[in-house]
Design an enzyme around this catalytic site. Structure first.
Site, mmCIF file in Angstrom:
data_model
loop_
_atom_site.group_PDB
_atom_site.id
_atom_site.type_symbol
_atom_site.label_atom_id
_atom_site.label_comp_id
_atom_site.label_asym_id
_atom_site.label_seq_id
_atom_site.Cartn_x
_atom_site.Cartn_y
_atom_site.Cartn_z
ATOM 1 N N THR A 1 -1.717 -5.236 -8.818
ATOM 2 C CA THR A 1 -1.064 -3.896 -8.462
ATOM 3 C C THR A 1 -0.034 -3.645 -9.229
ATOM 4 O O THR A 1 1.046 -4.729 -9.730
ATOM 5 C CB THR A 1 -0.664 -5.478 -6.897
ATOM 6 O OG1 THR A 1 -1.674 -5.449 -6.784
ATOM 7 C CG2 THR A 1 0.086 -4.371 -5.971
ATOM 8 N N LYS B 1 8.285 -7.540 -5.968
ATOM 9 C CA LYS B 1 7.966 -6.654 -6.558
ATOM 10 C C LYS B 1 7.033 -5.248 -5.772
ATOM 11 O O LYS B 1 7.240 -4.498 -6.387
ATOM 12 C CB LYS B 1 6.853 -7.562 -7.803
ATOM 13 C CG LYS B 1 6.545 -6.629 -9.213
ATOM 14 C CD LYS B 1 5.336 -5.991 -8.844
ATOM 15 C CE LYS B 1 4.288 -7.105 -9.455
ATOM 16 N NZ LYS B 1 2.838 -6.291 -9.168
ATOM 17 N N LYS C 1 -2.754 -0.566 -2.071
ATOM 18 C CA LYS C 1 -2.647 -0.993 -2.353
ATOM 19 C C LYS C 1 -1.406 -1.629 -2.216
ATOM 20 O O LYS C 1 -0.855 -2.407 -1.378
ATOM 21 C CB LYS C 1 -3.257 -1.658 -3.737
ATOM 22 C CG LYS C 1 -2.781 -3.153 -3.526
ATOM 23 C CD LYS C 1 -3.293 -4.296 -2.962
ATOM 24 C CE LYS C 1 -2.452 -5.636 -3.161
ATOM 25 N NZ LYS C 1 -3.046 -6.523 -4.118
#
Length: 282
Positions: free
Chosen positions: A88, A232, A164
């Site tokens: 990711t 994050k 995503k």
């Protein structure tokens, strides 16, 4: 097929093992070493790039930058190699990767995944694939081994990364929604288990609600996906929104709550510990 694999965290280990079990020659490199059944460990990332295809499952932009770009592995890659990045990462960095791979003549596919380590172990990940159709076609036999379904997002690799990031953003919103609902319902005499039975049996039966309602009900926050990584990913979502000149209020709220969760010392717990932070507030 000779496959290189870089990044053997909980997800990467399961993915590499499944590729090896399918009969491929898998050579893996991991920053902290380790071993995986059926997988040959190599001493350098460059050895992993001496392959027909490489899958990268590193933690973030900077890890890929330091491991892959800084030593110019693309410039020394085997001709015809396709590089699949399942991490990711930010949309901006994905754009940079597209450019670097094109300049080096290396095929590139963005293929972030949806699923936790137990899903990866069963080879049932949902894979969001974006990039040049020819590169995706070359990578597809490998993606079919590690994934239960491949979602073709489009010819722009960055579209898969945006999708995503958006999915992870929505999962955190679901976690926070359940936590706030528990505050209301338990405060009025409805047991947590009974309330979750209600929502799972009526309006909210998706996997995210199933998995994280169980964590909340059992107060089990052992990591499947750490809160630090969730923070994050929410930062990546805020950056992507900022690049579009947009402010997303719900995103701002869950980013702030996840930040508070990590600052409370719960960064190594599952990201659903954000619910515990909300429910514990007086």
């Amino acid at each position: 097929m000779q496959i290189g694999f870089i990044g053997l965290g909980a997800m990467g280990r399961a993915m590499a093992r499944n590729l090896a079990l399918a009969g491929h020659e898998v050579r893996a490199w991991n920053r902290s070493g380790g071993a995986v059944e059926g997988v040959s460990m190599v001493a350098t990332p460059a050895e992993a790039f001496d392959a027909d295809a490489v899958l990268t499952m590193l933690s973030d932009d900077e890890a890929i930058r330091s491991v892959v770009l800084a030593p110019n592995l693309l410039g020394a890659a085997r001709p015809g190699l396709v590089h699949v990045v399942s991490s990711t990462i930010s949309v901006a960095f994905a754009e940079e990767l597209v450019r670097h791979h094109a300049e080096a003549g290396v095929g590139y596919v963005s293929a972030p995944v949806l699923g936790r380590p137990d899903v990866a172990a069963k080879g049932e990940l949902n894979i969001l694939a974006g990039g040049d159709p020819d590169a995706i076609a070359r990578a597809q036999p490998l993606l079919e081994i590690i994934g239960g379904r491949i979602w073709m997002i489009g010819p722009e690799a960055t579209a898969a990364n945006a999708a995503k990031i958006a999915c992870n953003m929505m999962i955190t919103m679901a976690i926070e929604a359940m936590a706030e609902a528990v505050v209301l319902t338990e405060g009025n005499g409805v047991s947590r288990d009974r309330f979750f039975e209600l929502i799972l049996g009526t309006l909210f039966g998706s996997r995210s609600y199933q998995v994280y309602s169980a964590n909340i009900a059992q107060e089990n926050y052992q990591p499947g996906f750490k809160a630090t990584l969730g923070l994050k990913d929410l930062r990546l979502a805020k950056e992507a929104a900022g690049a579009l000149g947009r402010t997303l209020p719900m995103l701002d709220a869950v980013h702030g709550r996840m930040r508070e969760t990590v600052d409370a010392g719960w960064g190594d717990l599952d990201w659903s510990a954000m619910a515990r932070f909300t429910m514990d507030q007086g």
